[in-house]
Structure formats: C-alpha cells, structure tokens
Design an enzyme around this catalytic site. Structure first.
Site, mmCIF file in Angstrom:
data_model
loop_
_atom_site.group_PDB
_atom_site.id
_atom_site.type_symbol
_atom_site.label_atom_id
_atom_site.label_comp_id
_atom_site.label_asym_id
_atom_site.label_seq_id
_atom_site.Cartn_x
_atom_site.Cartn_y
_atom_site.Cartn_z
ATOM 1 N N HIS A 124 0.781 -1.197 0.155
ATOM 2 C CA HIS A 124 0.089 -0.091 0.157
ATOM 3 C C HIS A 124 0.995 1.402 0.004
ATOM 4 C CE1 HIS A 124 -3.651 -2.341 0.492
ATOM 5 N NE2 HIS A 124 -3.452 -2.743 1.682
ATOM 6 N N ASP A 184 -2.813 -10.682 -2.404
ATOM 7 C CA ASP A 184 -3.293 -10.119 -0.983
ATOM 8 C C ASP A 184 -4.734 -9.619 -1.192
ATOM 9 O OD1 ASP A 184 -2.172 -8.659 1.704
ATOM 10 O OD2 ASP A 184 -3.832 -7.712 0.929
HETATM 11 C C1 9RB Z 1 -9.655 3.130 9.368
HETATM 12 C C2 9RB Z 1 -9.710 2.401 7.998
HETATM 13 C C3 9RB Z 1 -7.340 -0.248 7.126
HETATM 14 C C4 9RB Z 1 -8.187 -1.251 6.739
HETATM 15 C C5 9RB Z 1 -7.671 -2.407 6.356
HETATM 16 C C6 9RB Z 1 -6.166 -2.565 6.117
HETATM 17 C C7 9RB Z 1 -5.517 -3.693 5.642
HETATM 18 C C8 9RB Z 1 -4.366 -3.843 5.031
HETATM 19 C C9 9RB Z 1 -3.684 -4.754 4.589
HETATM 20 C C10 9RB Z 1 -5.498 -1.591 6.488
HETATM 21 C C11 9RB Z 1 -6.108 -0.122 6.951
HETATM 22 C C12 9RB Z 1 -10.005 3.480 7.387
HETATM 23 C C13 9RB Z 1 -9.319 2.335 10.429
HETATM 24 C C14 9RB Z 1 -10.215 3.327 5.561
HETATM 25 O O1 9RB Z 1 -3.748 -6.016 5.161
HETATM 26 N N1 9RB Z 1 -3.225 -4.808 3.437
HETATM 27 O O2 9RB Z 1 -2.553 -6.091 2.583
HETATM 28 N N2 9RB Z 1 -7.995 0.888 7.691
HETATM 29 N N3 9RB Z 1 -9.192 1.307 7.416
HETATM 30 N N4 9RB Z 1 -10.477 4.459 8.012
HETATM 31 N N5 9RB Z 1 -10.107 4.074 9.321
HETATM 32 C C15 9RB Z 1 -10.654 4.940 10.244
HETATM 33 ZN ZN ZN Z 2 -4.117 -7.379 2.923
#
Ligand code: 9RB
Ligand code: ZN
Length: 370
Positions: free
Chosen positions: A143, A180
């Site tokens: 990412h 992924d």
């Molecule tokens: C939050 C949000 C995330 C949700 C999923 C991942 C997964 C990453 C991974 C990372 C961050 C949003 C907490 C949008 O495994 N990549 O391979 N966060 N999501 N807004 N907020 C407050």
């Molecule tokens: Zn992931």
C-alpha cells in the site's frame, strides 16, 4: 527446486503498538486496547511452522540487508524517507503517513530491512543462486505510495525489489502478481506509467484502500494496459481465484512475457481471515502457486520471487504460507488440519456472479482504459 528464504527475527520487533485491531485504544469511546491486527504473530508462527514441519531443511537461507537510501528513493520521495527516519528516532516512534501505519522507535531500520529482504530475494533468483524465493518480511509494503506509507505499510518492498531488477539487473519486463486480499495500490502507482512493469492485483472488491483497484484502472501513457485489476466479490473461494488465474492472470502474463515474476503474497484472502471475506484454502494457495510456477517455467525460466504482505489469522496463515513454500520447493510436509473444515464451506466452487465479475475484468472496454 532450490528455494531461497528470507527472514529475520527483528521483523517481529516492528512495533505497531496496542490497538483495538485497527484503532488506537480510546476507553471513553469504548475502544479497549488489544494488539494491533498487524502484529508479529502470523509471520512468526509461519516461520516456526517452517522449522517444525521440516520444510526449512529444504530451503536456502538468504540474509536480508537494509535497503539503501538509493534503493528506497527509486520508489519514494525524499520527504517520506526523511519523515520515517526522523520519527523512528522518537521514543514512541511515529506513523508512516496515513495514521493507520504505526511504527515504534527504530522502525526505519526494520522497514529498510524488509525492503532489502525483498531485494535480496529477487537478487538470489536473478543471480541463479536459487530457482525461486520467498521473503517473509514485516512491515508489509504494497500500500505504500511514493509520498507516504499507508495501510500498515512503510516502504514499498515489492516496488523497491522490482526497481532493483530493472536498474541493476537490466531487466526489461517484470510482472507483479498481488494476491493479497487488498488492492496493491502502492505497487500499481509506482509503475502506473511504466511499460516495463505489469502489475496485476486480485483483491476483494472495495475493501482497502477505499474505492481503489477498480477494473478501469489500467495504467496510463506508455504504461496503458500494464496495470490489471481483478476485483472479486466477497465470498470468493478457491474456484473463483483459480478461474481468475486461468482466464485473466495467466493469459496476461503470456501476453506480457515477463523475465521475472514477483508476487505480493498476502494470506488475508483465506477462509479464516478476520480482515476480509474471501474463502481461499491452503490448497487454493497451493494450486495458485502451482499454476504460477508452470507459467513462470514457460515464460521466464521459473524465476519467481515472493514477498509477504498481509494475513491476520495467526492459526491459519502458517498453513497457507507452508503450502506456498512447499510448492515453491517441490516438497510435502504436514497436512493442513483446517482443510477438511474450510474446503467444506459452501460456495468454494466458482459461482455465476463471481464468473461474471472476473469475465468483466478481461473485457474492459477500450474507452475505459484510461
Ligand atoms: C480505518 C480504515 C485499514 C483497513 C484494512 C487494512 C488492511 C491492510 C492490509 C489497513 C487499514 C479506514 C481504521 C479506511 O492487509 N493490506 O494488505 N483501515 N481502515 N478508515 N479508518 C478510520
Ligand atoms: Zn491485505
């Protein structure tokens, strides 16, 4: 098959702190502290299963080394690098850029070692020291964008490794397959206008980043047609993933004729993952790897390097990773004890709406290819 393996215990020391999974704890809001969802457990337990299963005896250890600033700057801007470096000196560390990517004191050195681990995996394959390789690194990378970290990722490990293959080994065409469950936005962005790199992402439709990885994202300028996105409906299992592999990924690889294939290997599309809603089993990952190795043998002398990304079920990720690395090495060890359960979940076979979604990814009309 000789399979290289990159790992270092310090990857487990990348400190994402106490969170309620994703959120910083906030007692007044009812958010009770627990571990951050991206903690060391899944990766450390995968490493330990490799040892206990005996597979490690068949792998060739490849030592990670820190990516140099020059390597990191092939993908990221100086401001991002300097910000991570500066925050890494603070007693409580900092965040890589989006408020969702925490790291502790000394986090810069660990993130640089993760990126350098991916570089060394690519290097070992391209130098012919091994046939293929797996870098079990942390923090993840797919990412991270040129100007900031995102979604638990600090530096773009795969993008940095691909740039190394282009710049140092002089490769002209490299393909990235990202399985992924989340969109590989950072890797895609690094090469969006670059015709030398085909980025393919299989992901659950619209999970993270929000609204990213749509079918019409196909690259731009000289790189038009060298980004490929296959958003899959929630509930996709082995049938859907293998159909996507056979009808989209393999033909795209054949058309592109890469000299190396790099996999962004997350196991968060598994049937047991708490962060997404797909149903892939360890046998699904084994079959995806078999298909990929067959295609790589046909196209690029079998040259495949994988770098670990997400995957959040600490009991199931190890069996998925074991299946992939067994396949890379051509060895069988332990059976997956969860397999009878997860392979029996209804809907593992390709469903009509999943087929339609995958077919639509192939048939992106020309007018949408911008
Ligand atoms: C939050 C949000 C995330 C949700 C999923 C991942 C997964 C990453 C991974 C990372 C961050 C949003 C907490 C949008 O495994 N990549 O391979 N966060 N999501 N807004 N907020 C407050
Ligand atoms: Zn992931």
């Amino acid at each position: 098959m000789t399979t290289g393996y990159v790992y270092h215990e310090i990857f487990g020391w990348h400190d994402t702190g106490t969170h309620a999974g994703l959120f910083p704890s906030h007692p007044q809001a009812g958010i009770q502290p627990l571990a951050h969802v991206e903690n060391a457990d899944t990766k450390r337990r995968l490493h330990e299963l490799l040892v206990v299963s005996g597979l490690m005896d068949h792998l060739v250890r490849v030592r990670p080394r820190p990516a140099t600033e020059e390597e990191i700057l092939r993908v990221h801007d100086r401001a991002h690098l300097d910000r991570v470096k500066a925050q890494s000196l603070l007693p409580k560390g900092g965040d890589a850029g989006d408020g969702l990517s925490p790291f502790g004191q000394g986090g810069y050195e660990i993130a640089a070692l993760a990126a350098g681990g991916a570089v060394e995996a690519v290097d070992a394959v391209l130098a012919g020291r091994v046939d293929n390789a797996y870098a079990l690194v942390r923090p993840p990378g797919h990412h991270a964008e040129p100007g900031r970290g995102m979604g638990f990722c600090v530096f773009g490990n795969v993008a940095i490794a691909v740039h190394h293959a282009l710049a140092v080994h002089g490769l002209e065409r490299v393909a990235v397959l990202d399985w992924d469950v989340h969109h590989g936005n950072g890797t895609q962005k690094a090469f969006y206008a670059d015709p030398r790199v085909l980025t393919i992402s299989l992901h659950q439709d619209d999970v993270f980043p929000p609204h990213s990885g749509r079918r019409h994202e196909r690259g731009t300028g000289e790189g038009l047609g060298t980004a490929l996105n296959v958003p899959l409906p929630a509930g996709s299992g082995d049938g859907a993933y293998l159909y996507a592999m056979d009808t989209v990924v393999t033909p795209a690889l054949r058309a592109f004729r890469p000299q190396l294939i790099v996999v962004a290997s997350g196991f968060d599309a598994s049937a047991m993952d708490p962060m997404a809603h797909q149903m892939v089993t360890s046998e699904g990952y084994r079959a995806l790897t078999t298909r990929l190795l067959d295609t790589a043998a046909e196209l690029c002398g079998g040259r495949v390097a994988m770098s670990h990304e997400g995957g959040y079920n600490p009991t199931y990720v190890p069996f998925c990773g074991l299946a992939v690395m067994e396949t890379l090495a051509g060895v069988r060890t332990l059976d997956d004890p969860f397999l009878p359960i997860v392979s029996g979940f209804a809907g593992q076979d390709l469903q009509p709406h999943q087929r339609d979604a995958i077919d639509a990814a192939i048939a992106v009309p020309a007018r949408d290819r911008t």
